[in-house]
Scaffold this active site. Structure first.
Site, PDB file in Angstrom:
ATOM      1  N   VAL A  20       0.857  -1.185   0.000  1.00 35.81           N
ATOM      2  CA  VAL A  20       0.000   0.000   0.000  1.00 35.81           C
ATOM      3  C   VAL A  20       0.888   1.228   0.000  1.00 35.81           C
ATOM      4  O   VAL A  20       1.758   1.383   0.867  1.00 35.81           O
ATOM      5  CB  VAL A  20      -0.931   0.034   1.226  1.00 35.81           C
ATOM      6  N   ALA A  65       4.348   4.409   2.976  1.00 35.22           N
ATOM      7  CA  ALA A  65       3.890   3.149   2.389  1.00 35.22           C
ATOM      8  C   ALA A  65       4.042   2.024   3.417  1.00 35.22           C
ATOM      9  O   ALA A  65       4.642   2.218   4.480  1.00 35.22           O
ATOM     10  CB  ALA A  65       4.682   2.826   1.131  1.00 35.22           C
ATOM     11  N   LYS A  66       3.520   0.864   3.085  1.00 35.08           N
ATOM     12  CA  LYS A  66       3.666  -0.311   3.953  1.00 35.08           C
ATOM     13  C   LYS A  66       3.470  -1.567   3.116  1.00 35.08           C
ATOM     14  O   LYS A  66       2.629  -1.602   2.206  1.00 35.08           O
ATOM     15  CB  LYS A  66       2.630  -0.290   5.082  1.00 35.08           C
ATOM     16  N   GLY A  67       4.268  -2.590   3.411  1.00 30.65           N
ATOM     17  CA  GLY A  67       4.131  -3.870   2.742  1.00 30.65           C
ATOM     18  C   GLY A  67       3.870  -4.974   3.743  1.00 30.65           C
ATOM     19  O   GLY A  67       4.193  -4.846   4.926  1.00 30.65           O
ATOM     20  N   ASP A 105      10.239  -4.619   9.670  1.00 22.71           N
ATOM     21  CA  ASP A 105       9.027  -4.384  10.455  1.00 22.71           C
ATOM     22  C   ASP A 105       8.773  -5.633  11.281  1.00 22.71           C
ATOM     23  O   ASP A 105       9.657  -6.485  11.419  1.00 22.71           O
ATOM     24  CB  ASP A 105       7.850  -4.079   9.510  1.00 22.71           C
TER      25      ASP A 105
END
Length: 399
Positions: A20, A65-67, A105
């Site tokens: 995202v 963003a983030k995955g 993360d």
């Protein structure tokens, strides 16, 4: 906002992952990639927005963003690497053009991210931060934020009681800082359970147990009582530090929270409904994208060139004073601190985006693509001084 779902199958192994991108500056965004069995795109959307807020607050010209990879983070190294490789191939276009710059993360570390990047075909990063440093800096800002909030409430850190949800990389670092200042860490949890001792836990021993046994150490730790994980959040303590997953404080437990301060290492640990209830009670919930910004801030300055000890000495002054201002300004307006901080962060982000994407010399200098290019040629000690001056001046602007 860009939302991508990728399902990659190779040699009979299928991996599902999400990316995202909440915002970009100069067509660039950054954020962590987490690995867990229960990741959703809705969760990642909230976390990606949090990265936008974090970068905006700190004045770093970067989109958020983030995955996420749906996979068991405790699988064998071979299976983990396969999952990381498949995800890297799935989002390769975003990695190769640096529209998405990943970091570690929950469930991943810096070696995992490097493996994923190489699998995408992008090649190695020229400057990386040693594994564990990001968690160290995040734990530091969690502690510093709680310490400043405690002063506002007249709570002495020496002897203050602390409960930490999520005794992993960040939670254990935060616990160490609390213990060093004389606070009493009475409860911690992992994915395998929670332990409690009203007289305080031996944090050094817990860190050793975590290193030796992983998250299962809570199952056989002798100097504490086992309690349900959910109970940890509702203990009567001075400081609660959620360092696990998002929305752990929500409509099911928001009236049962008894801590005086919440200083989070996790992103978005409190849902929107609970924010208002906590504020009305009143419980001082500090904005999580500020309390856990140490990883981003420390990484930014250290990769630029400052050594660990200098970065560690800078962070308390940079973030502590901002926590003071957020608390005082939010109190004056009668709104939750996180509501106030979000307003400031988004104002700063839009200002940064406009400046960085402008055609003037200043705008060109601020672009992430230019920053990445020049930092490979400028001596680290000069970059470090530049980064220190930039962050100091940006954060010193009136909130």
């Amino acid at each position: 906002m860009i939302q991508i779902e990728c399902k990659i199958n190779e040699n009979g192994e299928e991996v599902t992952g999400y990316l995202v991108i909440d915002s970009t500056i100069d067509n660039s965004s950054a954020g962590g990639v987490r690995m867990s069995m229960d990741i959703t795109i809705e969760e990642l959307s909230l976390l990606a927005r949090n990265m936008t807020l974090k970068y905006g607050f700190l004045g770093i010209p970067q989109g958020g963003a983030k995955g996420g990879i749906i996979y068991d983070p405790e699988a064998s190294p071979e299976k983990r690497r396969l999952a990381l490789s498949l995800f890297g191939k799935g989002v390769a276009p975003f990695l190769k053009n640096r529209m998405f710059i990943p970091g570690s993360d929950i469930g991943t570390d810096s070696d995992d991210i490097q493996w994923m990047i190489e699998a995408s075909g992008r090649g190695k990063s020229k400057r990386t931060l040693p594994s564990g440093r990001s968690s160290y800096y995040t734990g530091l800002t969690v502690f510093v934020s709680a310490e400043r909030a405690a002063k506002h409430l007249g709570i002495e850190m020496k002897g203050a009681t602390v409960a930490i949800e999520g005794f992993g990389r960040v939670g254990s670092e935060a616990a160490r800082f609390f213990a060093e200042k004389g606070a009493k860490v009475v409860a911690v949890s992992t994915s395998k359970g929670a332990i409690y001792n009203e007289n305080g836990l031996d944090v050094s021993c817990l860190i050793g147990e975590l290193a030796a046994k992983g998250s299962t150490f809570v199952s056989d730790y002798k100097e504490a009582d086992r309690i349900p994980k959910a109970q940890l959040l509702t203990l009567d303590v001075d400081i609660l530090s959620p360092c696990a997953k998002y929305h752990s404080i929500n409509g099911t437990n928001m009236y049962e929270i008894k801590s005086k301060i919440i200083s989070a290492g996790a992103n978005v640990p409190v849902d929107n409904d609970a924010i208002e209830i906590l504020h009305s009670r009143p419980i001082l919930y500090l904005p999580d994208f500020v309390t856990n910004c140490g990883g981003v801030l420390g990484t930014y300055i250290e990769i630029a060139g400052l050594p660990l000890n200098r970065v560690s000495s800078l962070i308390p002054g940079l973030i502590g004073s901002k926590i003071d201002e957020i608390i005082l300004n939010a109190k004056e307006r009668g709104i939750p601190p996180i509501t106030y901080a979000k307003e400031i962060a988004m104002e700063r982000f839009h200002h940064l985006k406009g400046s960085a994407e402008g055609k003037g010399l200043f705008g060109i200098a601020l672009r992430p693509s230019i920053i990445r290019a020049v930092r490979n040629f400028i001596p680290p000690f000069i970059l470090g001084k530049m980064a220190k001056i930039y962050i100091q001046r940006y954060l010193d602007r009136q909130l």
